[in-house]
Design a protein around this motif. Structure first.
Motif, PDB file in Angstrom:
ATOM      1  N   LYS A 148       0.851  -1.180   0.000  1.00 46.93           N
ATOM      2  CA  LYS A 148       0.000   0.000   0.000  1.00 46.93           C
ATOM      3  C   LYS A 148       0.894   1.240   0.000  1.00 46.93           C
ATOM      4  N   VAL A 149       0.497   2.237  -0.786  1.00 45.90           N
ATOM      5  CA  VAL A 149       1.339   3.406  -0.976  1.00 45.90           C
ATOM      6  C   VAL A 149       0.576   4.668  -0.601  1.00 45.90           C
ATOM      7  N   ALA A 150       1.320   5.618  -0.015  1.00 50.90           N
ATOM      8  CA  ALA A 150       0.783   6.942   0.299  1.00 50.90           C
ATOM      9  C   ALA A 150       1.616   7.978  -0.453  1.00 50.90           C
ATOM     10  N   LEU A 151       0.966   8.994  -0.988  1.00 55.66           N
ATOM     11  CA  LEU A 151       1.625  10.028  -1.773  1.00 55.66           C
ATOM     12  C   LEU A 151       1.531  11.357  -1.040  1.00 55.66           C
ATOM     13  N   ILE A 152       2.689  11.976  -0.797  1.00 56.53           N
ATOM     14  CA  ILE A 152       2.757  13.251  -0.083  1.00 56.53           C
ATOM     15  C   ILE A 152       3.243  14.324  -1.056  1.00 56.53           C
ATOM     16  N   ASN A 153       2.431  15.352  -1.250  1.00 58.72           N
ATOM     17  CA  ASN A 153       2.786  16.457  -2.144  1.00 58.72           C
ATOM     18  C   ASN A 153       3.356  17.601  -1.315  1.00 58.72           C
ATOM     19  N   LYS A 191       3.147   0.776   3.554  1.00 65.21           N
ATOM     20  CA  LYS A 191       4.535   0.344   3.593  1.00 65.21           C
ATOM     21  C   LYS A 191       5.445   1.161   2.667  1.00 65.21           C
ATOM     22  N   LEU A 192       4.860   2.038   1.866  1.00 63.98           N
ATOM     23  CA  LEU A 192       5.651   2.845   0.931  1.00 63.98           C
ATOM     24  C   LEU A 192       5.090   4.259   0.894  1.00 63.98           C
ATOM     25  N   ILE A 193       5.980   5.238   1.031  1.00 65.50           N
ATOM     26  CA  ILE A 193       5.592   6.652   0.971  1.00 65.50           C
ATOM     27  C   ILE A 193       6.452   7.334  -0.084  1.00 65.50           C
ATOM     28  N   LEU A 194       5.803   7.954  -1.056  1.00 66.61           N
ATOM     29  CA  LEU A 194       6.493   8.726  -2.079  1.00 66.61           C
ATOM     30  C   LEU A 194       6.244  10.198  -1.797  1.00 66.61           C
ATOM     31  N   VAL A 195       7.326  10.954  -1.632  1.00 73.35           N
ATOM     32  CA  VAL A 195       7.249  12.357  -1.220  1.00 73.35           C
ATOM     33  C   VAL A 195       7.861  13.223  -2.310  1.00 73.35           C
ATOM     34  N   SER A 196       7.145  14.277  -2.705  1.00 73.30           N
ATOM     35  CA  SER A 196       7.672  15.163  -3.744  1.00 73.30           C
ATOM     36  C   SER A 196       8.736  16.106  -3.222  1.00 73.30           C
ATOM     37  N   GLY A 197       8.729  16.394  -1.932  1.00 71.02           N
ATOM     38  CA  GLY A 197       9.694  17.313  -1.341  1.00 71.02           C
ATOM     39  C   GLY A 197      10.790  16.591  -0.577  1.00 71.02           C
ATOM     40  N   LEU A 198      11.254  17.242   0.486  1.00 73.05           N
ATOM     41  CA  LEU A 198      12.345  16.712   1.293  1.00 73.05           C
ATOM     42  C   LEU A 198      11.816  15.863   2.439  1.00 73.05           C
ATOM     43  N   VAL A 199      12.662  14.944   2.868  1.00 72.69           N
ATOM     44  CA  VAL A 199      12.342  14.086   4.011  1.00 72.69           C
ATOM     45  C   VAL A 199      13.513  14.151   4.981  1.00 72.69           C
ATOM     46  N   GLY A 200      13.217  14.455   6.236  1.00 72.64           N
ATOM     47  CA  GLY A 200      14.266  14.534   7.240  1.00 72.64           C
ATOM     48  C   GLY A 200      14.896  13.172   7.513  1.00 72.64           C
ATOM     49  N   GLU A 201      16.162  13.179   7.878  1.00 72.61           N
ATOM     50  CA  GLU A 201      16.878  11.931   8.137  1.00 72.61           C
ATOM     51  C   GLU A 201      16.263  11.164   9.308  1.00 72.61           C
ATOM     52  N   LYS A 202      15.833  11.901  10.303  1.00 76.44           N
ATOM     53  CA  LYS A 202      15.241  11.229  11.463  1.00 76.44           C
ATOM     54  C   LYS A 202      13.890  10.607  11.119  1.00 76.44           C
ATOM     55  N   THR A 241      -0.759   7.928  -8.997  1.00 70.98           N
ATOM     56  CA  THR A 241      -2.159   8.217  -8.675  1.00 70.98           C
ATOM     57  C   THR A 241      -3.092   7.502  -9.643  1.00 70.98           C
ATOM     58  N   ASN A 242      -2.768   7.570 -10.928  1.00 72.06           N
ATOM     59  CA  ASN A 242      -3.606   6.922 -11.937  1.00 72.06           C
ATOM     60  C   ASN A 242      -3.533   5.397 -11.855  1.00 72.06           C
ATOM     61  N   ALA A 243      -2.343   4.882 -11.481  1.00 72.03           N
ATOM     62  CA  ALA A 243      -2.152   3.429 -11.508  1.00 72.03           C
ATOM     63  C   ALA A 243      -2.638   2.737 -10.245  1.00 72.03           C
ATOM     64  N   THR A 244      -2.572   3.427  -9.105  1.00 75.16           N
ATOM     65  CA  THR A 244      -2.883   2.769  -7.830  1.00 75.16           C
ATOM     66  C   THR A 244      -4.162   3.262  -7.180  1.00 75.16           C
ATOM     67  N   GLY A 245      -4.678   4.401  -7.637  1.00 72.01           N
ATOM     68  CA  GLY A 245      -5.856   4.968  -6.996  1.00 72.01           C
ATOM     69  C   GLY A 245      -5.546   5.802  -5.779  1.00 72.01           C
ATOM     70  N   ALA A 246      -4.261   6.020  -5.477  1.00 67.04           N
ATOM     71  CA  ALA A 246      -3.887   6.839  -4.327  1.00 67.04           C
ATOM     72  C   ALA A 246      -4.173   8.311  -4.607  1.00 67.04           C
ATOM     73  N   ILE A 247      -4.440   9.063  -3.551  1.00 66.66           N
ATOM     74  CA  ILE A 247      -4.717  10.493  -3.652  1.00 66.66           C
ATOM     75  C   ILE A 247      -3.618  11.250  -2.918  1.00 66.66           C
ATOM     76  N   PRO A 248      -2.864  12.118  -3.601  1.00 73.09           N
ATOM     77  CA  PRO A 248      -1.809  12.872  -2.921  1.00 73.09           C
ATOM     78  C   PRO A 248      -2.390  13.832  -1.889  1.00 73.09           C
ATOM     79  N   VAL A 249      -1.711  13.921  -0.757  1.00 73.84           N
ATOM     80  CA  VAL A 249      -2.112  14.840   0.310  1.00 73.84           C
ATOM     81  C   VAL A 249      -0.908  15.684   0.695  1.00 73.84           C
ATOM     82  N   THR A 292      -2.977   0.897  -3.807  1.00 77.19           N
ATOM     83  CA  THR A 292      -2.583  -0.503  -3.638  1.00 77.19           C
ATOM     84  C   THR A 292      -1.943  -1.031  -4.923  1.00 77.19           C
ATOM     85  N   GLY A 293      -1.263  -2.182  -4.774  1.00 74.97           N
ATOM     86  CA  GLY A 293      -0.731  -2.887  -5.937  1.00 74.97           C
ATOM     87  C   GLY A 293       0.651  -2.467  -6.366  1.00 74.97           C
TER      88      GLY A 293
END
Length: 651
Positions: free
Chosen positions: A300-305, A355-366, A391-399, A412-413
């Motif tokens: 399962k994937v979450a998208l962070i804009n 289990k997977l997060i895709l982020v368009s910006g920066l992610v802190g090391e901690k 978004t188109n392939a998995t149905g996830a909605i960026p937040v 998912t998927g």
């Protein structure tokens, strides 16, 4: 004329700076581009560059003209990713032409008027000599007019890669109808410090009644490579993979560059570059261990804009352009507020089984370390187009914030597969993984490799230049004959219009005022300005010939002048520059010869219509802006002076 006497005693410093700055482009033209090292005298750091844009990017431009040039090149590069060298080169030669006019006492108003007319002539030549990409691979049938005897070109059918056999080989005949020359003086000039994108004037095409024929990508790619054969091979392969994965449009006539990403890998030989379906990213050792744990699972994937941090705040939906993400390590210190935020984020992710997060910006090391402890893979600095594809392939909605996540926002998927472990090639442990959805995934990753780390940026620029050339040709559905053919045609027509002006003024009734199509009085210096603009085009062709290493500058000018003379003296009315061909192999770039037989030759080099037109427009607008700014600084604006308003252009 306003300021005509003053200009003889004062120098147009802005035009001189523009001409001098354009000198850096000379070695960046043509297929044999030369590498340069730009070194910082203060810090001792250096950068390996091979394009006009990268040279300007690494220079410290302190003058106003330098900043204006860089902004113009930056805007053009962002849209087209190619043609920046030509843009700056023409800005230089046409600024020298404007200086020559000023030295001859020609007013600013007459210079702008004549150069605008010359640009209209050149743009009309581009429209008329453009060739339809529809039904590529078959001899084209084009309309002939009294002013332009456009003929079809038999295009090379040689595939650039073996994989191109999967491309569409369609046949058909296309009739191209050209627009007539716009009335002189109707070109609207937009002068601004920020050059907005101008919609290109498209060539209208009239297809046969039967099914429209789609272009074959292989010969197009071969002609658009401009010396970057390896990079264009990767582009064609990426297009082929997209066509296979896109079941909605199985045609090979589309190439979606928004669904293409690059991944640069240092330490590997260049011949190991390849193209893979999916999104390939580099991971640290901690992230790699999580990826090994998640491999081959349906995640399962979450998208962070935006940024994944406690201090991030959304900037609004209309995000200002040019903003870069910069992290401040001091803000990432241990604090109870940050710790509470991370615990809350992890609780939300575990509750949603993400289990997977895709982020368009920066992610802190901690944040990465905290997620890795719970076997959650976080990938930062992901392109917005990649988020859209997932978004188109998995149905996830960026937040924008993790607190906005719900089961309706989670996709998912998604699968994570270890592609290659590069720990042995670098001091730091590094692993590459391929993130994809497996089925009908249109994302394609181009892997660029080199043992010289400083060359990776150059290879990436070359790939994107080829990708955008192919993209714009497929979008415009037309292309221009390359190898200097279009420029030679423009030179011929500029000289023809200038000579016609001289002959008209030499008549007995020459004192009568000549009227243009727009109904305005003729420019008495029109012939001089048009000849100087034509000289700039000849200088461009000669410079590219010199860069091939085949001829000297003098011999190159002689070869181009001989071509023009042979054309003007030819008794065969069907002979034209669009029938020029290249002698020898492709390395003998830009050494054209007139066609001796009635059979159309194979043209191996093509140019983009929209890219060339926009580069020329921006170059001339840049000259006009500097020219008028110089004139206002030197002469000032006296509202009481007769004719003051007539000699100034409102910015």
């Amino acid at each position: 004329m306003l300021g005509s006497t003053i200009l003889k005693h004062r120098q147009h410093v802005g035009l001189q700076k523009l001409s001098a700055l354009a000198g850096i482009t000379h070695s960046s033209l043509g297929p044999n581009k030369k590498y340069k090292f730009v070194q910082d005298d203060t810090g001792g750091q250096s950068a390996l560059v091979c394009s006009c844009f990268r040279i300007l990017e690494n220079l410290e431009l302190t003058c106003a003209v330098g900043q204006l040039v860089y902004e113009t090149i930056q805007v053009h590069q962002k849209v087209y990713h190619t043609g920046s060298g030509s843009l700056l080169f023409f800005a230089g030669v046409w600024s020298r032409a404007a200086l020559e006019c000023l030295q001859r006492g020609i007013s600013v108003a007459h210079i702008i008027s004549a150069m605008s007319e010359g640009m209209d002539i050149c743009l009309d030549v581009c429209r008329k000599c453009s060739v339809s990409a529809v039904g590529l691979g078959v001899e084209q049938s084009e309309s002939r007019t009294a002013t332009s005897h456009a003929s079809g070109l038999q295009l090379s059918k040689k595939p650039i890669v073996e994989a191109s056999q999967a491309s569409c080989h369609l046949q058909g005949t296309t009739k191209v109808c050209y627009k007539t020359l716009n009335a002189i003086g109707q070109r609207k000039i937009k002068l601004s410090r920020h050059f907005c994108k101008v919609k290109s004037e498209n060539v209208s095409t009239e297809l046969q009644p039967h099914q429209p024929k789609l272009p074959d990508i292989a010969p197009l790619a071969e002609g658009l490579s401009h010396g970057y054969v390896d990079a264009m091979n990767l582009v064609v392969e990426a297009s082929r993979i997209q066509s296979q994965n896109n079941q909605k449009d199985i045609s090979c006539s589309t190439f979606d560059i928004t669904k293409v990403v690059t991944c640069v890998l240092p330490g590997l030989p260049e011949d190991q570059a390849c193209v893979l379906p999916g999104c390939v990213v580099l991971l640290s050792s901690e992230q790699a261990s999580v990826a090994h744990h998640l491999t081959e699972q349906h995640l399962k994937v979450a998208l962070i804009n935006g940024d994944l941090s406690e201090t991030y705040r959304h900037l609004g939906f209309n995000r200002p352009a040019g903003i870069q993400c910069v992290s401040d390590q001091s803000d990432l210190s241990n604090s109870s507020k940050e710790q509470e935020w991370m615990e809350k984020v992890v609780a939300i992710l575990l509750n949603l089984k993400v289990k997977l997060i895709l982020v368009s910006g920066l992610v802190g090391e901690k944040v990465i370390q905290c997620c890795c402890k719970h076997h959650i893979l976080v990938v930062g600095k992901v392109k917005a187009s990649v988020l859209k594809a997932f978004t188109n392939a998995t149905g996830a909605i960026p937040v924008s914030y993790t607190t906005q996540l719900s089961k309706h926002c989670v996709g998912t998927g998604v699968k994570v597969v270890i592609w290659r472990d590069l720990s042995s090639h670098d001091r730091k442990p590094l692993t590459t993984v391929n993130i994809s959805t497996g089925v009908n995934h249109e994302l394609v990753t181009v892997i660029l490799t080199s043992c010289v780390q400083g060359k990776l940026q150059v290879l990436e620029d070359q790939f994107w230049a080829c990708a955008y050339r192919l993209h714009h040709v497929l979008k415009d559905k037309v292309f221009l004959p390359g190898g200097g053919v279009t420029e030679l045609l423009c030179v011929h027509h500029l000289q023809k219009h200038a000579e016609h002006h001289v002959k008209h003024n030499g008549k007995k009734n020459g004192d009568s005022v000549q009227q243009t199509k727009a109904g305005t009085a003729a420019n008495p210096y029109r012939d001089v300005v048009l000849h100087l603009m034509a000289d700039g085009l000849i200088d461009y062709i000669a410079t590219v010939i010199v860069n091939t290493g085949k001829l000297s500058k003098v011999k190159a000018w002689t070869a181009v002048s001989q071509q023009l003379q042979d054309y003007n003296e030819s008794l065969d009315i069907t002979t034209k520059f669009s029938q020029l061909f290249l002698e020898g192999d492709q390395e003998d770039f830009l050494i054209p010869s007139l066609m001796k037989t009635s059979e159309a030759p194979a043209i191996k080099i093509y140019d983009n219509l929209s890219v060339k037109q926009e580069a020329w427009r921006k170059a001339l607008d840049l000259v006009f802006l500097v020219l008028q700014t110089d004139a206002e600084v030197i002469t000032g604006i006296d509202q009481k002076t007769d004719g003051a308003q007539e000699n100034l252009m409102v910015l």
